[in-house]
Design a protein around this motif. Structure first.
Motif, short mmCIF file in Angstrom:
data_model
loop_
_atom_site.label_atom_id
_atom_site.label_comp_id
_atom_site.label_asym_id
_atom_site.label_seq_id
_atom_site.Cartn_x
_atom_site.Cartn_y
_atom_site.Cartn_z
N ALA A 10 35.28 25.46 -16.01
CA ALA A 10 36.28 26.45 -16.46
C ALA A 10 37.26 26.85 -15.37
N GLY A 13 42.40 23.81 -16.74
CA GLY A 13 42.52 23.12 -18.03
C GLY A 13 42.08 23.96 -19.22
N GLY A 15 39.07 24.57 -20.32
CA GLY A 15 37.95 25.47 -20.03
C GLY A 15 38.44 26.81 -19.50
N ARG A 34 32.18 23.53 -9.83
CA ARG A 34 31.25 22.68 -9.09
C ARG A 34 31.33 22.75 -7.58
N ASP A 59 27.11 22.16 -11.60
CA ASP A 59 27.57 20.77 -11.65
C ASP A 59 26.85 20.10 -12.81
N VAL A 60 27.57 19.80 -13.88
CA VAL A 60 26.90 19.29 -15.08
C VAL A 60 26.48 17.81 -14.93
N ALA A 61 26.96 17.15 -13.87
CA ALA A 61 26.52 15.77 -13.64
C ALA A 61 25.15 15.73 -12.97
N ASN A 86 32.29 22.39 -21.98
CA ASN A 86 33.67 21.91 -21.89
C ASN A 86 33.85 20.83 -20.82
N ALA A 87 33.11 20.92 -19.70
CA ALA A 87 33.32 20.01 -18.57
C ALA A 87 33.14 18.55 -19.01
N ALA A 88 34.04 17.70 -18.57
CA ALA A 88 33.93 16.27 -18.88
C ALA A 88 34.84 15.50 -17.95
N LYS A 163 31.72 10.62 -26.04
CA LYS A 163 32.08 11.66 -27.01
C LYS A 163 31.41 11.41 -28.36
N GLY A 192 42.68 18.43 -29.59
CA GLY A 192 43.97 17.76 -29.71
C GLY A 192 44.38 17.22 -28.34
N THR A 196 46.80 18.90 -19.50
CA THR A 196 45.83 19.28 -18.45
C THR A 196 45.76 18.11 -17.48
N GLY A 199 44.68 15.36 -19.86
CA GLY A 199 45.64 15.01 -20.92
C GLY A 199 46.99 14.55 -20.39
N1 LIG Z 1 43.24 17.21 -22.45
C1 LIG Z 1 43.11 16.55 -23.59
O1 LIG Z 1 44.11 16.05 -24.15
C2 LIG Z 1 41.77 16.41 -24.26
C3 LIG Z 1 41.71 15.71 -25.48
C4 LIG Z 1 40.50 15.59 -26.12
C5 LIG Z 1 39.36 16.17 -25.58
N2 LIG Z 1 39.43 16.84 -24.40
C6 LIG Z 1 38.18 17.44 -23.89
O2 LIG Z 1 38.40 18.81 -23.56
C7 LIG Z 1 37.56 19.19 -22.46
C8 LIG Z 1 38.40 19.80 -21.35
O3 LIG Z 1 39.35 18.82 -20.94
P1 LIG Z 1 40.57 19.14 -19.95
O4 LIG Z 1 41.72 18.40 -20.49
O5 LIG Z 1 40.68 20.59 -19.68
O6 LIG Z 1 40.05 18.36 -18.64
P2 LIG Z 1 40.46 18.52 -17.11
O7 LIG Z 1 41.80 19.12 -16.99
O8 LIG Z 1 40.20 17.19 -16.48
O9 LIG Z 1 39.38 19.58 -16.59
C9 LIG Z 1 38.04 19.21 -16.61
C10 LIG Z 1 37.19 20.35 -16.10
O10 LIG Z 1 35.83 19.89 -16.08
C11 LIG Z 1 35.31 20.08 -14.77
N3 LIG Z 1 34.28 19.11 -14.44
C12 LIG Z 1 34.35 17.76 -14.40
N4 LIG Z 1 33.17 17.25 -14.00
C13 LIG Z 1 32.34 18.30 -13.80
C14 LIG Z 1 31.00 18.44 -13.37
N5 LIG Z 1 30.27 17.38 -13.04
N6 LIG Z 1 30.47 19.67 -13.31
C15 LIG Z 1 31.20 20.76 -13.60
N7 LIG Z 1 32.49 20.71 -13.98
C16 LIG Z 1 33.04 19.49 -14.07
C17 LIG Z 1 36.52 19.96 -13.85
O11 LIG Z 1 36.20 20.55 -12.59
P3 LIG Z 1 36.90 20.06 -11.20
O12 LIG Z 1 38.13 20.90 -11.04
O13 LIG Z 1 35.84 20.34 -10.19
O14 LIG Z 1 37.21 18.59 -11.33
C18 LIG Z 1 37.53 20.75 -14.67
O15 LIG Z 1 37.33 22.14 -14.51
C19 LIG Z 1 36.82 17.92 -22.05
O16 LIG Z 1 35.55 17.92 -22.67
C20 LIG Z 1 37.69 16.80 -22.60
O17 LIG Z 1 36.95 15.62 -22.83
C21 LIG Z 1 40.61 16.98 -23.72
#
Ligand SMILES: NC(=O)c1ccc[n+]([C@@H]2O[C@H](COP(=O)([O-])OP(=O)(O)OC[C@H]3O[C@@H](n4cnc5c(N)ncnc54)[C@H](OP(=O)(O)O)[C@@H]3O)[C@@H](O)[C@H]2O)c1
Length: 238
Positions: A10, A13, A15, A34, A59-61, A86-88, A163, A192, A196, A199
């Motif tokens: 969180a 993005g 989160g 993390r 750290d979810v990994a 949410n983390a991915a 997913k 959607g 981020t 995205g």
């Molecule tokens: N953006 C889109 O268009 C889109 C579309 C479909 C689905 N989603 C889904 O929506 C969710 C959020 O996506 P987002 O676009 O906001 O992604 P993002 O901008 O890449 O942000 C991902 C967040 O997850 C954290 N994260 C990654 N690995 C982690 C770990 N091992 N432990 C804890 N935190 C971790 C990151 O932390 P760090 O800052 O430390 O890296 C970051 O805070 C995800 O599940 C994604 O698959 C997104």
């Protein structure tokens, strides 16, 4: 006392937008991050965004470390009523797009699986028994249209598989929670295409718009759905 929500990943993005909106709605919110550095930055960012959200290391990994990390969060803040997984990561190929199944490495698959599937599985396993015992819980898993089996296409295979697996996990967890007949609801949603880190800058949606369905599912009333897949608060085919 207000319900306590944990949102993983969180610090930025979608989160971040989910955590902020839940705090604005009066929930107490813990933001999973993390590193200690990201915790500090997140504190500053949430304050600048006008809300009080507590960062916590998660750290979810590191599936093996998740029960201990969650126990520490609950020791400090009280029991978690709302979990938003949410983390991915999406690391298929350069830039994340266009990678074929035939380019996918075992390492990419493993890292993606650890973060996107084992992480949410571990948080649900750790927190659902308490939610069922307390007769209340909301779990929201952030998935993607990339995980829909109906219409599954080519490209970024590790992310798609992760997913689709998260969707399956959601169904399994919701079925098990339903058997308890308590007010515990577990759903999955697609935000959607959102602007981020994942995205990219060309996506049409803001993080706030992407957060809306997750916030709705996190704050469902007793008569709300469970075991569903949603985008824009509407049901999506699996
Ligand atoms: N953006 C889109 O268009 C889109 C579309 C479909 C689905 N989603 C889904 O929506 C969710 C959020 O996506 P987002 O676009 O906001 O992604 P993002 O901008 O890449 O942000 C991902 C967040 O997850 C954290 N994260 C990654 N690995 C982690 C770990 N091992 N432990 C804890 N935190 C971790 C990151 O932390 P760090 O800052 O430390 O890296 C970051 O805070 C995800 O599940 C994604 O698959 C997104």
């Amino acid at each position: 006392m207000a319900k306590l929500a944990l949102v993983t990943g969180a610090n930025r993005g979608i989160g971040f937008a989910i955590a902020r909106e839940l705090a604005l709605r009066g929930l107490r919110v813990v933001a999973g991050v993390r590193s200690a550095e990201k915790a500090l930055q997140a504190s500053t960012d949430f304050e600048a965004a006008g809300v009080k959200v507590e960062p916590a290391m998660l750290d979810v990994a590191d599936a093996a470390g998740i029960p201990g990390a969650l126990a520490e969060i609950e020791r400090i803040n009280g029991t978690i009523d709302v979990l938003v997984n949410n983390a991915a990561i999406m690391i298929d190929g350069p830039g994340g797009f266009g990678a074929s199944l035939f380019d996918m490495t075992d390492d990419v698959f493993r890292q993606t699986w650890n973060t996107n599937v084992l992480g949410p599985a571990a948080t649900m396993r750790a927190l659902l028994p308490g939610m069922m015992a307390r007769r209340f819980g909301r779990v929201v898993n952030l998935s993607s249209r990339a995980g829909q089996l109906s219409g599954m296409g080519s490209g970024f295979p590790a992310y798609r598989v992760s997913k689709a697996a998260l969707n399956a996990l959601t169904r399994i967890a919701a079925a098990e929670a339903a058997a308890s007949k308590e007010d515990v609801k577990i759903n999955v949603c697609s935000p959607g295409w959102v602007r981020t880190g994942m995205g990219g800058a060309d996506a049409p949606r803001s993080p706030e718009t992407g957060a809306d369905t997750a916030v709705w599912l996190a704050t469902l009333d007793r008569d709300g759905p469970s075991g569903g897949f949603f985008e824009d608060r509407e049901s999506l085919p699996w």
